[in-house]
Scaffold this motif. Structure first.
Motif, PDB file in Angstrom:
ATOM      1  N   ALA A 125       1.063  -1.293  -0.099  1.00 18.99           N
ATOM      2  CA  ALA A 125      -0.099   0.165  -0.116  1.00 18.99           C
ATOM      3  C   ALA A 125       0.776   1.259  -0.095  1.00 18.99           C
ATOM      4  O   ALA A 125       2.123   1.237   0.420  1.00 18.99           O
ATOM      5  CB  ALA A 125      -1.081  -0.022   1.230  1.00 18.99           C
ATOM      6  N   ASP A 126       0.114   2.501  -0.317  1.00 20.73           N
ATOM      7  CA  ASP A 126       0.907   3.689  -0.421  1.00 20.73           C
ATOM      8  C   ASP A 126       0.009   4.307   0.960  1.00 20.73           C
ATOM      9  O   ASP A 126      -1.360   4.451   0.737  1.00 20.73           O
ATOM     10  CB  ASP A 126       0.763   4.506  -1.649  1.00 20.73           C
ATOM     11  N   ALA A 127       0.600   4.941   1.594  1.00 18.44           N
ATOM     12  CA  ALA A 127      -0.402   5.377   2.881  1.00 18.44           C
ATOM     13  C   ALA A 127       0.460   6.775   3.175  1.00 18.44           C
ATOM     14  O   ALA A 127       1.542   6.896   4.062  1.00 18.44           O
ATOM     15  CB  ALA A 127      -0.486   4.762   4.103  1.00 18.44           C
ATOM     16  N   PRO A 128       0.089   7.890   2.388  1.00 28.14           N
ATOM     17  CA  PRO A 128       0.621   9.115   2.589  1.00 28.14           C
ATOM     18  C   PRO A 128       0.468   9.837   4.157  1.00 28.14           C
ATOM     19  O   PRO A 128      -0.436   9.234   4.908  1.00 28.14           O
ATOM     20  CB  PRO A 128       0.182  10.030   1.512  1.00 28.14           C
ATOM     21  N   ALA A 129       1.055  10.652   4.491  1.00 28.28           N
ATOM     22  CA  ALA A 129       0.954  11.359   5.850  1.00 28.28           C
ATOM     23  C   ALA A 129      -0.596  11.617   6.063  1.00 28.28           C
ATOM     24  O   ALA A 129      -1.210  12.322   5.103  1.00 28.28           O
ATOM     25  CB  ALA A 129       1.830  12.425   5.888  1.00 28.28           C
ATOM     26  N   GLY A 130      -1.033  11.431   7.039  1.00 31.01           N
ATOM     27  CA  GLY A 130      -2.312  11.700   7.292  1.00 31.01           C
ATOM     28  C   GLY A 130      -3.543  10.444   7.140  1.00 31.01           C
ATOM     29  O   GLY A 130      -4.618  10.579   7.073  1.00 31.01           O
TER      30      GLY A 130
END
Length: 455
Positions: A125-130
């Motif tokens: 997964a990609d989980a950007p800040a927030g």
């Protein structure tokens, strides 16, 4: 090497006890090789491992979503469309309570080809800040009852919003979660997990358009029989891959907040070697937090971003795979292989493999140490069939490349039981490994990965 005492050690000890591992130390390993024959023990011809991963557009559409949508394209994924609700989460490692919007996706029921004693989930997964992601498992036992929804991980790519964590003290009296592994408590009873569903909960900061993107989620279910030894395999490949060499011991004492520093960083050091083998690496901005005097700062980076704040270590298997998959167009899974022949197929296709093993000093000639749990990277095989490994438990980067005897290696990696230095029976990983590969593998790589049930 991992720490001498860790939750991974507790897991292997528990598995040994649960599967009838109270074998007297005086019993020769050869006599006990087959282990106890439980009522559901698999036959020699039965499969031992079942892999199921959801990652295609059709896979995502076949699941049940609430507030999620499927993104098509070269790499289909799952994102938040419209939040299904809002909930509070109190981070047990900071004490901070925050509100999050969330959406969910639940997989179809998967009936495993292997009635399982263990299940390990992994995800990309990609989980950007927030944003962050929770992964759960609900299974059905062979007695017709269901497990609770077990949390297999609360994962964020960074550590600014929540602390990446496994969840302890999950059990229903029939099975338990040991850091990252679902395990039937008493395998000798014959109870098995027949099927399961996975649930993803995607979280984001309220009022924003942020979203994690999940490209792959799945699990490896297995029932590897008790064994102190495994059959020998014949050499079938002579090849060595050009994998970067990093020593964890170069980093001893650095950033001790991440599992006492480099002395316990075998897993992230191995992960970083393979990430860079595939041509990926952290940017200068990614590494800006590392002190400028440190050699190979990317190893510190890998340790920080694989660290499990509950396990208090960097050896959470799915967290390492998830870290590798944060790099552009990378896929990663945790699975088990059945033999060195399987491993040779991967290396032959250009895919190095990170393996997990434990052993006494005298059981692996040339290692110079013993360990209750250690990760290495298999990068090739000699003409004689011996294993070429990048062993991070080396005094320098130059000393990382090692050649280990084939017969010794396959036994310490594939067995499920072993004797420790005091003669007590302990557990072994039974062939656990990490596979990192491009999201668009070559035709040869795809053939091998498909043959092993990964694609």
């Amino acid at each position: 090497m991992t720490r001498p005492t860790s939750r991974r050690t507790v897991l292997t000890a528990a598995l040994a006890a649960a599967s009838g591992g109270a074998v007297a130390a005086a019993v020769p390993a050869t006599a006990a090789a087959a282990g106890p024959a439980g009522p559901a023990a698999p036959t020699a011809a039965a499969p031992l491992v079942d892999n199921r991963f959801w990652n295609t557009y059709t896979d995502w559409r076949c699941g049940s979503g609430s507030g999620t949508r499927v993104v098509a394209g070269r790499r289909p994924g799952l994102v938040i469309s419209a939040p299904a609700g809002r909930s509070d989460y109190t981070d047990p490692h900071t004490g901070t309570t925050s509100s999050w919007e969330y959406a969910t996706w639940t997989s179809p029921v998967h009936r495993s080809k292997v009635p399982a004693t263990e299940v390990i989930a992994s995800w990309n997964a990609d989980a950007p800040a927030g944003t962050w992601v929770q992964i759960e498992l609900l299974g059905t036992y062979s007695d017709g009852t269901d497990t609770p929804w077990y949390v297999m991980g609360r994962w964020a790519a960074g550590d600014g919003d929540i602390r990446r964590t496994s969840v302890d003290d999950q059990s229903d009296g029939k099975s338990s979660i040991w850091t990252d592994t679902f395990s039937v408590d008493d395998a000798a009873s014959g109870l098995r997990l027949l099927s399961y569903r996975l649930r993803l909960t995607l979280h984001r900061t309220p009022g924003t358009a942020l979203t994690p993107t999940v490209w792959r989620v799945g699990a490896m279910a297995s029932d590897v029989p008790d064994r102190f030894t495994v059959p020998a395999t014949a050499p079938g490949l002579a090849r060595e891959l050009a994998v970067p060499r990093y020593s964890q011991n170069v980093h001893v004492g650095e950033y001790p907040e991440y599992d006492n520093g480099g002395e316990a960083w075998c897993s992230p050091t191995s992960s970083q070697m393979i990430v860079e083998y595939w041509g990926r690496r952290p940017t200068a901005d990614d590494l800006a937090w590392v002190r400028p005097d440190i050699v190979d700062p990317q190893v510190c980076h890998a340790a920080r971003y694989t660290y499990d704040h509950q396990y208090e270590g960097c050896g959470n298997w799915p967290f390492n795979a998830a870290y590798a998959a944060t790099y552009k167009d990378m896929s990663a899974v945790v699975t088990r292989l059945g033999s060195l022949t399987d491993l040779e197929k991967l290396v032959g296709a250009g895919v190095p493999v990170i393996t997990s093993q434990s052993f006494l000093k005298e059981e692996l000639t040339g290692a110079g140490y013993g360990t209750s749990g250690h990760l290495m990277t298999v990068i090739g095989f000699t003409a004689e069939g011996d294993v070429i490994a990048n062993d991070p438990a080396s005094p320098s980067n130059e000393a990382v490349r090692r050649v280990y005897r084939r017969r010794e290696w396959e036994n310490i990696w594939l067995r499920t039981k072993r004797y420790d230095a005091t003669g007590k029976v302990r557990g072994g990983t039974g062939g656990v490994c990490y596979l990192y590969f491009p999201a668009a593998p070559t035709a040869a790589q795809s053939r091998v990965l498909k043959s092993l049930g990964i694609l």
